[in-house]
Design an enzyme around this catalytic site. Structure first.
Site, PDB file in Angstrom:
ATOM      1  N   GLU A  47       1.013  -1.258  -0.090  1.00 47.65           N
ATOM      2  CA  GLU A  47      -0.066   0.112  -0.082  1.00 47.65           C
ATOM      3  C   GLU A  47       0.833   1.393   0.076  1.00 47.65           C
ATOM      4  O   GLU A  47       2.114   1.284   0.024  1.00 47.65           O
ATOM      5  CB  GLU A  47      -0.884  -0.187   1.215  1.00 47.65           C
ATOM      6  CG  GLU A  47      -1.889  -1.147   1.096  1.00 47.65           C
ATOM      7  CD  GLU A  47      -2.908  -1.301   2.032  1.00 47.65           C
ATOM      8  OE1 GLU A  47      -2.932  -0.471   3.162  1.00 47.65           O
ATOM      9  OE2 GLU A  47      -4.062  -1.936   2.046  1.00 47.65           O
ATOM     10  N   CYS A  56      -1.657  -4.637  -5.729  1.00 46.43           N
ATOM     11  CA  CYS A  56      -2.185  -5.696  -5.119  1.00 46.43           C
ATOM     12  C   CYS A  56      -1.343  -6.914  -4.988  1.00 46.43           C
ATOM     13  O   CYS A  56      -0.251  -6.928  -5.800  1.00 46.43           O
ATOM     14  CB  CYS A  56      -3.372  -6.328  -5.977  1.00 46.43           C
ATOM     15  SG  CYS A  56      -4.848  -4.991  -5.628  1.00 46.43           S
ATOM     16  N   GLU A  58      -1.269  -9.812  -6.248  1.00 50.60           N
ATOM     17  CA  GLU A  58      -1.144 -10.601  -7.410  1.00 50.60           C
ATOM     18  C   GLU A  58      -0.462  -9.848  -8.806  1.00 50.60           C
ATOM     19  O   GLU A  58       0.562 -10.418  -9.296  1.00 50.60           O
ATOM     20  CB  GLU A  58      -2.612 -10.880  -8.228  1.00 50.60           C
ATOM     21  CG  GLU A  58      -3.622 -11.606  -7.341  1.00 50.60           C
ATOM     22  CD  GLU A  58      -4.176 -10.709  -6.360  1.00 50.60           C
ATOM     23  OE1 GLU A  58      -3.832  -9.740  -5.735  1.00 50.60           O
ATOM     24  OE2 GLU A  58      -5.709 -10.804  -6.392  1.00 50.60           O
ATOM     25  N   CYS A  98      -6.297  -7.047 -11.104  1.00 54.56           N
ATOM     26  CA  CYS A  98      -5.416  -7.929 -11.162  1.00 54.56           C
ATOM     27  C   CYS A  98      -6.133  -9.091 -12.269  1.00 54.56           C
ATOM     28  O   CYS A  98      -5.122  -9.820 -12.679  1.00 54.56           O
ATOM     29  CB  CYS A  98      -5.463  -8.716  -9.749  1.00 54.56           C
ATOM     30  SG  CYS A  98      -4.486  -7.494  -8.520  1.00 54.56           S
TER      31      CYS A  98
END
Ligand code: THU
Length: 146
Positions: A47, A56, A58, A98
């Protein structure tokens, strides 16, 4: 390499989620990407104080796979997530962005990738094919690259 244990992949994602940098959402996600040679590349969400810049899990994992020159070698993906400090068991599936990122590897490798989704704890496992998560996908195929 097609033979693998989805629970193993999800366990690797769970391990990776321990390194989630998620002080804002306090939602830890881990991803594990299985390659043709049996190796596994992992990532966790990353983040940012400027919330919208968050990466993210992934995307972090697949970015590493890309930088290894292995995007065409992705065989399967495991994802887990849950609130930090809670024992969430509900499987978490990839966000829309993602799914599009996973599609890059899927089309380049010519595989309708299995995506194994688990919770932060527990044995619950839901498996999707990417074509279920992102039907009629736009991707490198449309640009003549796959
Ligand atoms: N997150 C992921 O890492 N992957 C997903 O597919 C869904 C959401 C992260 C982003 C953010 O750090 C936190 O989960 C809450 O949205």
């Amino acid at each position: 390499m097609t033979d693998y244990d989805p629970q193993m992949l999800v366990a690797r994602a769970r391990e990776a989620s321990k390194n989630a940098y998620a002080p804002y959402s306090k939602f830890a996600v881990g991803a594990a990407v299985l390659l043709t040679d049996g190796s596994v590349v992992t990532g966790a969400n990353f983040e940012n104080a400027s919330y919208g810049l968050t990466l993210c899990a992934e995307t972090v994992a697949l970015g590493t796979v890309s930088s290894m020159g292995r995007l065409r070698d992705v065989v399967a993906i495991g994802v887990i997530g849950g609130r930090m400090g809670h024992a969430d068991t509900a499987p978490v599936s990839p966000c829309g962005r993602c799914r599009q990122v996973i599609n890059e590897a899927a089309q380049l490798g010519g595989r309708d990738l299995p995506v194994h989704c688990g919770g932060a704890t527990g044995d619950a496992l839901t498996t999707y094919r990417l074509s279920e998560l992102l039907p009629a996908a736009f991707g490198p195929k449309d640009l003549g690259l796959a």
